[in-house]
Enzyme design. Sequence first.
Site, PDB file in Angstrom:
ATOM      1  N   ASP A 122      47.964   3.743  58.476  1.00 29.07           N
ATOM      2  CA  ASP A 122      46.468   3.761  58.260  1.00 29.07           C
ATOM      3  C   ASP A 122      45.878   5.000  58.144  1.00 29.07           C
ATOM      4  OD1 ASP A 122      46.549   4.452  60.595  1.00 29.07           O
ATOM      5  OD2 ASP A 122      45.593   2.638  61.651  1.00 29.07           O
ATOM      6  N   ASP A 174      47.157  29.476  69.281  1.00 30.76           N
ATOM      7  CA  ASP A 174      47.798  30.655  69.181  1.00 30.76           C
ATOM      8  C   ASP A 174      49.371  30.798  69.225  1.00 30.76           C
ATOM      9  OD1 ASP A 174      48.654  30.553  71.911  1.00 30.76           O
ATOM     10  OD2 ASP A 174      46.580  31.373  72.587  1.00 30.76           O
ATOM     11  N   GLU A 218      53.918  32.247  65.866  1.00 31.91           N
ATOM     12  CA  GLU A 218      55.250  31.924  65.508  1.00 31.91           C
ATOM     13  C   GLU A 218      55.291  32.096  63.890  1.00 31.91           C
ATOM     14  OE1 GLU A 218      57.833  31.784  67.019  1.00 31.91           O
ATOM     15  OE2 GLU A 218      56.854  31.308  68.774  1.00 31.91           O
ATOM     16  N   ASP A 238      48.064  29.705  76.878  1.00 32.18           N
ATOM     17  CA  ASP A 238      47.337  28.763  77.892  1.00 32.18           C
ATOM     18  C   ASP A 238      47.237  27.413  77.785  1.00 32.18           C
ATOM     19  OD1 ASP A 238      45.692  30.303  76.149  1.00 32.18           O
ATOM     20  OD2 ASP A 238      43.944  29.485  77.273  1.00 32.18           O
ATOM     21  N   THR A 248      51.670  24.995  82.047  1.00 30.19           N
ATOM     22  CA  THR A 248      51.148  24.625  83.301  1.00 30.19           C
ATOM     23  C   THR A 248      49.745  23.859  83.147  1.00 30.19           C
ATOM     24  OG1 THR A 248      50.347  26.820  83.779  1.00 30.19           O
ATOM     25  CG2 THR A 248      52.531  26.058  84.510  1.00 30.19           C
ATOM     26  N   ILE A 265      47.254  23.716  85.900  1.00 32.22           N
ATOM     27  CA  ILE A 265      46.668  24.891  86.349  1.00 32.22           C
ATOM     28  C   ILE A 265      45.847  25.614  85.548  1.00 32.22           C
ATOM     29  CG2 ILE A 265      47.501  27.119  87.594  1.00 32.22           C
ATOM     30  CD1 ILE A 265      50.166  25.822  88.138  1.00 32.22           C
ATOM     31  N   ASP A 283      46.013  29.522  83.797  1.00 34.69           N
ATOM     32  CA  ASP A 283      47.346  30.139  83.758  1.00 34.69           C
ATOM     33  C   ASP A 283      47.966  30.222  82.208  1.00 34.69           C
ATOM     34  OD1 ASP A 283      49.799  30.917  84.859  1.00 34.69           O
ATOM     35  OD2 ASP A 283      50.618  29.039  85.559  1.00 34.69           O
ATOM     36  N   HIS A 316      59.594  40.867  74.573  1.00 34.58           N
ATOM     37  CA  HIS A 316      58.684  40.138  75.192  1.00 34.58           C
ATOM     38  C   HIS A 316      58.077  40.759  76.447  1.00 34.58           C
ATOM     39  CE1 HIS A 316      60.940  36.889  73.060  1.00 34.58           C
ATOM     40  NE2 HIS A 316      59.652  36.441  72.832  1.00 34.58           N
TER      41      HIS A 316
END
Length: 590
Positions: free
Chosen positions: A341, A419, A424, A466, A470, A473, A476, A507
């Site tokens: 639908d 983000d 990616e 973010d 988590t 939290i 975080d 990284h």
Amino acid sequence: MKKVWFSLLGGAMLLGSVASGASAESSVSGPAQLTPTFHTEQWKAPSSVSGDDIVWSYLNRQKKSLLGVDSSSVREQFRIVDRTSDKSGVSHYRLKQYVNGIPVYGAEQTIHVGKSGEVTSYLGAVINEDQQEEATQGTTPKISASEAVYTAYKEAAARIEALPTSDDTISKDAEEPSSVSKDTYAEAANNDKTLSVDKDELSLDKASVLKDSKIEAVEAEKSSIAKIANLQPEVDPKAELYYYPKGDDLLLVYVTEVNVLEPAPLRTRYIIDANDGSIVFQYDIINEATGKGVLGDSKSFTTTASGSSYQLKDTTRGNGIVTYTASNRQSIPGTLLTDADNVWNDPAGVDAHAYAAKTYDYYKSKFGRNSIDGRGLQLRSTVHYGSRYNNAFWNGSQMTYGDGDGDGSTFIAFSGDPDVVGHELTHGVTEYTSNLEYYGESGALNEAFSDVIGNDIQRKNWLVGDDIYTPNICGDALRSMSNPTLYDQPHHYSNLYKGSSDNGGVHTNSGIINKAYYLLAQGGTFHGVTVNGIGRDAAVQIYYSAFTNYLTSSSDFSNARAAVIQAAKDLYGANSAEATAAAKSFDAVG
């Protein structure tokens, strides 16, 4: 807080990586043994010269001092492989160097020509004529391209056998230098497994070998390669002949990749000696990273009616945006998502589709770029990859997202953060432009550019990931661009991580460039240097131009500094506030 790095095998993704597998040499400097140099210029071509001829005139004028070429024509050794122009009217050229008709690995150049026909800057690495004399191995390999492919797949098979499936999360605490705090890295690869190939074992009997000048490529049947530990290539394997600078030698090598998804995702580049079949270098290059979305937010997006149902297919942007489900298996692209639908109830699919469109629109409106390759490349995404798969990755042809840890305590579906999606997909943009090697400083630049664009697409704060990390939290995240040390990244070059984990810190050290970008956009005083911020709009234009037009595959942080400053000068003027801020932002981070 202490950051946990998740990875399921030797591939560098959104969150980190396992130490690279078997390698004959392991150096944080990465596979490219050439370091580019940067030169500012104000050389004006004769009025009768235009277009590509400006580049050739400049190189002929500079061939001895800049290129170390004296006896031969530059057109015999250098080829223009791409040309673009930006909104300021500057034309950007990419070139590669060839010796005896064979490309030299890492010998790439960019040349920039102003709208009045003046060469404004040059960045590049070359093999001079003295070094070319070290090409003593000639132009004829002693092993075939198919043997090189087999060597790579056999090594990958041995490495994958020791790794867990995507149902497992593995980790091992590793002490890192004091400058980079403690991290938890996933470690599973055996760094001592370099396997040679017995020619009698070669099973690529149905491979067709294609020769184009000195470049030999092999299109091997997937069923033949699949005999090696049941590895199923995602793309047809090929091996290309290169000269590879190593110390004082210029080796004849094959460059090939292993790109598989089962039993776990792996994309590794191999540099293989074309005379004895040994592995000279290898490293992992998987790049990590109306309906309701993952966070429960309603959004609208474009679908396509097909019979009595609707497909998650958008045909209005480039060559399309298409979203699939892997149904928690490890096969992509999987099954095209459909709905009866057009009120969709697959949040991960909704977000992957909508945020891919958002990223496409961002590149189109901000930079005039038509999709990842600049030519309308179809954006293909797969959600629900694997079981409890805590990552996202670009594999060279499409995006793939895991669903997180299952209970949502640490990660929810990775497609739920714009983000992350932008990050990616920007790895794809990098692959089609500077093609920064995913190792050492060039790899950290690769990661930083994806963070810059991903963060700018959302413009919510200066955090990365973010929305999916988590969720219980508040505040975080995976990384902070304004304060990288919050998540165990250095923010100054004096704290550069120099180890071999995480592909030489791709990284980790990206935090230094992220901090420089933050200071350029927002301003501030850091390490005694005051930067007057120029705003996000100008900052992202500068970084986009620097990273897509100026840098080459083996560029390092010093090249990035020069490229960012030159891009600011080209876009806003040599004495502009933007150019001054660009220089100050890098002064601040060392």
